[in-house]
Design an enzyme around this catalytic site. Structure first.
Site, PDB file in Angstrom:
ATOM      1  N   ALA A 186     -12.554   0.436  -3.419  1.00 43.26           N
ATOM      2  CA  ALA A 186     -12.957   0.181  -2.034  1.00 43.26           C
ATOM      3  C   ALA A 186     -13.166   1.459  -1.227  1.00 43.26           C
ATOM      4  O   ALA A 186     -13.572   1.402  -0.075  1.00 43.26           O
ATOM      5  CB  ALA A 186     -11.896  -0.679  -1.355  1.00 43.26           C
ATOM      6  N   LYS A 227     -13.254  -2.828  -8.422  1.00 47.33           N
ATOM      7  CA  LYS A 227     -14.370  -1.875  -8.446  1.00 47.33           C
ATOM      8  C   LYS A 227     -14.033  -0.609  -7.648  1.00 47.33           C
ATOM      9  O   LYS A 227     -14.521   0.465  -7.959  1.00 47.33           O
ATOM     10  CB  LYS A 227     -15.624  -2.528  -7.863  1.00 47.33           C
ATOM     11  CG  LYS A 227     -16.187  -3.621  -8.764  1.00 47.33           C
ATOM     12  CD  LYS A 227     -17.539  -4.098  -8.273  1.00 47.33           C
ATOM     13  CE  LYS A 227     -18.012  -5.284  -9.111  1.00 47.33           C
ATOM     14  NZ  LYS A 227     -19.292  -5.839  -8.605  1.00 47.33           N
ATOM     15  N   ARG A 253      -4.207  -4.479 -12.246  1.00 52.85           N
ATOM     16  CA  ARG A 253      -5.307  -5.168 -11.541  1.00 52.85           C
ATOM     17  C   ARG A 253      -6.534  -4.250 -11.568  1.00 52.85           C
ATOM     18  O   ARG A 253      -6.478  -3.133 -11.066  1.00 52.85           O
ATOM     19  CB  ARG A 253      -4.907  -5.442 -10.089  1.00 52.85           C
ATOM     20  CG  ARG A 253      -6.050  -5.999  -9.240  1.00 52.85           C
ATOM     21  CD  ARG A 253      -5.820  -5.764  -7.745  1.00 52.85           C
ATOM     22  NE  ARG A 253      -4.615  -6.388  -7.264  1.00 52.85           N
ATOM     23  CZ  ARG A 253      -3.912  -5.925  -6.218  1.00 52.85           C
ATOM     24  NH1 ARG A 253      -4.292  -4.836  -5.571  1.00 52.85           N
ATOM     25  NH2 ARG A 253      -2.818  -6.524  -5.840  1.00 52.85           N
ATOM     26  N   LYS A 272       0.853  -1.196   0.000  1.00 54.38           N
ATOM     27  CA  LYS A 272       0.000   0.000   0.000  1.00 54.38           C
ATOM     28  C   LYS A 272       0.888   1.246   0.000  1.00 54.38           C
ATOM     29  O   LYS A 272       1.774   1.366   0.856  1.00 54.38           O
ATOM     30  CB  LYS A 272      -0.853   0.032   1.266  1.00 54.38           C
ATOM     31  CG  LYS A 272      -2.126  -0.765   1.140  1.00 54.38           C
ATOM     32  CD  LYS A 272      -3.166  -0.249   2.119  1.00 54.38           C
ATOM     33  CE  LYS A 272      -4.479  -0.980   2.003  1.00 54.38           C
ATOM     34  NZ  LYS A 272      -4.665  -1.937   0.962  1.00 54.38           N
ATOM     35  N   HIS A 298     -14.706 -10.555  -6.929  1.00 53.19           N
ATOM     36  CA  HIS A 298     -15.382 -11.807  -6.557  1.00 53.19           C
ATOM     37  C   HIS A 298     -16.676 -11.957  -7.322  1.00 53.19           C
ATOM     38  O   HIS A 298     -17.398 -12.919  -7.126  1.00 53.19           O
ATOM     39  CB  HIS A 298     -15.694 -11.803  -5.048  1.00 53.19           C
ATOM     40  CG  HIS A 298     -14.514 -11.437  -4.224  1.00 53.19           C
ATOM     41  ND1 HIS A 298     -14.358 -10.201  -3.642  1.00 53.19           N
ATOM     42  CD2 HIS A 298     -13.400 -12.132  -3.937  1.00 53.19           C
ATOM     43  CE1 HIS A 298     -13.207 -10.158  -3.007  1.00 53.19           C
ATOM     44  NE2 HIS A 298     -12.594 -11.302  -3.182  1.00 53.19           N
ATOM     45  N   ASP A 358      -0.927  -1.459  -4.481  1.00 58.20           N
ATOM     46  CA  ASP A 358      -2.354  -1.242  -4.249  1.00 58.20           C
ATOM     47  C   ASP A 358      -2.694   0.211  -4.573  1.00 58.20           C
ATOM     48  O   ASP A 358      -1.814   1.074  -4.609  1.00 58.20           O
ATOM     49  CB  ASP A 358      -2.706  -1.501  -2.776  1.00 58.20           C
ATOM     50  CG  ASP A 358      -2.700  -2.990  -2.429  1.00 58.20           C
ATOM     51  OD1 ASP A 358      -2.600  -3.827  -3.335  1.00 58.20           O
ATOM     52  OD2 ASP A 358      -2.810  -3.299  -1.228  1.00 58.20           O
ATOM     53  N   MET A 359      -3.987   0.472  -4.773  1.00 57.33           N
ATOM     54  CA  MET A 359      -4.411   1.861  -5.002  1.00 57.33           C
ATOM     55  C   MET A 359      -5.288   2.323  -3.846  1.00 57.33           C
ATOM     56  O   MET A 359      -6.197   1.604  -3.442  1.00 57.33           O
ATOM     57  CB  MET A 359      -5.180   1.959  -6.330  1.00 57.33           C
ATOM     58  CG  MET A 359      -5.494   3.375  -6.739  1.00 57.33           C
ATOM     59  SD  MET A 359      -4.029   4.425  -6.994  1.00 57.33           S
ATOM     60  CE  MET A 359      -3.505   3.896  -8.623  1.00 57.33           C
ATOM     61  N   ARG A 376     -13.202  -4.360   8.501  1.00 56.43           N
ATOM     62  CA  ARG A 376     -13.628  -3.880   7.170  1.00 56.43           C
ATOM     63  C   ARG A 376     -14.335  -4.977   6.389  1.00 56.43           C
ATOM     64  O   ARG A 376     -15.344  -4.737   5.731  1.00 56.43           O
ATOM     65  CB  ARG A 376     -12.396  -3.415   6.380  1.00 56.43           C
ATOM     66  CG  ARG A 376     -12.260  -1.927   6.362  1.00 56.43           C
ATOM     67  CD  ARG A 376     -11.493  -1.339   5.216  1.00 56.43           C
ATOM     68  NE  ARG A 376     -10.317  -2.025   4.769  1.00 56.43           N
ATOM     69  CZ  ARG A 376      -9.084  -1.772   5.178  1.00 56.43           C
ATOM     70  NH1 ARG A 376      -8.874  -0.861   6.093  1.00 56.43           N
ATOM     71  NH2 ARG A 376      -8.065  -2.422   4.665  1.00 56.43           N
ATOM     72  N   ARG A 377     -13.786  -6.199   6.418  1.00 58.51           N
ATOM     73  CA  ARG A 377     -14.402  -7.321   5.685  1.00 58.51           C
ATOM     74  C   ARG A 377     -15.823  -7.555   6.200  1.00 58.51           C
ATOM     75  O   ARG A 377     -16.737  -7.802   5.437  1.00 58.51           O
ATOM     76  CB  ARG A 377     -13.597  -8.619   5.851  1.00 58.51           C
ATOM     77  CG  ARG A 377     -12.207  -8.628   5.263  1.00 58.51           C
ATOM     78  CD  ARG A 377     -12.205  -8.822   3.754  1.00 58.51           C
ATOM     79  NE  ARG A 377     -12.562  -7.619   3.004  1.00 58.51           N
ATOM     80  CZ  ARG A 377     -11.751  -6.586   2.785  1.00 58.51           C
ATOM     81  NH1 ARG A 377     -10.526  -6.599   3.216  1.00 58.51           N
ATOM     82  NH2 ARG A 377     -12.157  -5.546   2.093  1.00 58.51           N
TER      83      ARG A 377
END
Ligand code: FAD
Length: 278
Positions: free
Chosen positions: A163, A161, A158, A73, A202, A107-108, A259-260
């Site tokens: 987050a 959508k 990658r 990150k 997913h 990561d973005m 978060r999940r």
């Protein structure tokens, strides 16, 4: 010690636990993308400490003959401190990874970081001959332009959508509009890229869309999913396609697990069921 309820989504607190999980994944023909949990450091020492942890992890990965890479990150290696700190730390990681033959994903994070992250990715992907990948978010209105910009850059992209809660000025906020944008990005990438596309989703609809585009254009792609999410689908897809699992580890597992659960309440039931059934 990670409680069993969180261990469906986080591999463990140590690199050794993450590497054990990676070996088990590789036995299922699924690759491992290791992410040391941590973000938004304000102190250079904290960013340097995670940079060093990644350098050691790269050495550990290089000693194993497996499909294991890392994902970093930007704000855990200094983006909130400044662009120079971020780029210096990222370059140290990419240089070591290049030397050891380990792939590095970036990561973005939220939209205020996109330009700095993409500029660094593009520079290092060119300098280190494609050993780097970056994440792009379909909810951002700018992303089709970014996908076009990266078409000729070596490395991988990658598509996810997105987050982060973003303002309407820069992002699509309706789910259906984000899905439409995601499919538009897939279409462009499968038509114009020479491979290097990772479908980070997913969503069966998005994955089927990518499979159809692959059948039409022959462009290579991989599917990436998070640890603990649609694990059966990961195994099924791995029979036909390249599949990678994003594997978080480290002692900052609490906020990740939270978060999940918040993004999908069924995750809590799922984790509870897994604990009860052993
Ligand atoms: P959603 O829109 O959440 O769900 C669509 C459908 O997928 C659901 O209706 C259901 O059918 C299925 N589904 C979803 N979750 C589950 C579940 N738990 N169990 C069963 N079915 C489910 N975001 C960023 O902003 N930056 C990043 O760097 C980043 N990296 C990522 C890396 C990977 C490998 C992955 C998988 C995601 C990453 N994300 C990142 C998160 C991403 O942006 C999304 O927030 C997240 O993936 C949820 O969107 P989705 O496409 O999976 O589907």
């Amino acid at each position: 010690m990670i409680p069993p309820i969180a261990s469906k989504f986080v591999a463990g607190e140590t690199p050794a636990a993450a590497l054990d999980h990676s070996r088990r994944l590789n036995d299922r023909d699924v690759g491992a993308i290791l992410n040391l949990l941590g973000e938004h450091y304000d102190e250079p020492e904290a960013a340097a400490s995670d940079r060093d942890a990644y350098l050691d992890l790269i050495d550990d990965i290089a000693r194993i003959d497996g499909d294991i890479c890392i994902s970093v990150k930007p704000s855990q290696i200094g983006l909130d401190i400044g662009e120079t700190t971020f780029r210096e730390n990222l370059e140290a990681i990419v240089e070591r990874a290049d030397d050891r033959g380990v792939f590095v994903w970036v990561d973005m994070e939220d939209h205020t970081t996109t330009d700095t992250t993409l500029d660094a990715f593009e520079d290092f992907a060119r300098e280190y001959d494609g050993g780097v990948g970056v994440c792009l978010q379909a909810n951002l209105k700018r992303t089709l332009d970014d996908v076009k910009r990266l078409a000729d850059v070596p490395g991988k992209v990658r598509l996810v959508k997105g987050a982060y809660d973003e303002p309407e000025t820069v992002a699509y906020t309706e789910k259906s509009r984000v899905n439409e944008a995601y499919q538009d990005l897939l279409e462009y990438a499968f038509e114009h890229y020479d491979g290097g596309i990772a479908v980070g989703s997913h969503d069966p609809e998005m994955i089927d869309y990518a499979r159809d585009l692959h059948a039409e254009h022959g462009t290579e792609f991989e599917v990436q999913m998070l640890m603990g999410v649609r694990e059966d689908a990961q195994d099924d897809l791995a029979e036909e396609y390249e599949v990678w699992q994003y594997v978080p580890y480290g002692d900052k597992w609490m906020s990740y697990f939270y978060r999940r659960v918040m993004e999908r309440k069924e995750n809590l039931l799922f984790a509870l069921r897994a604990v009860v059934s052993g």
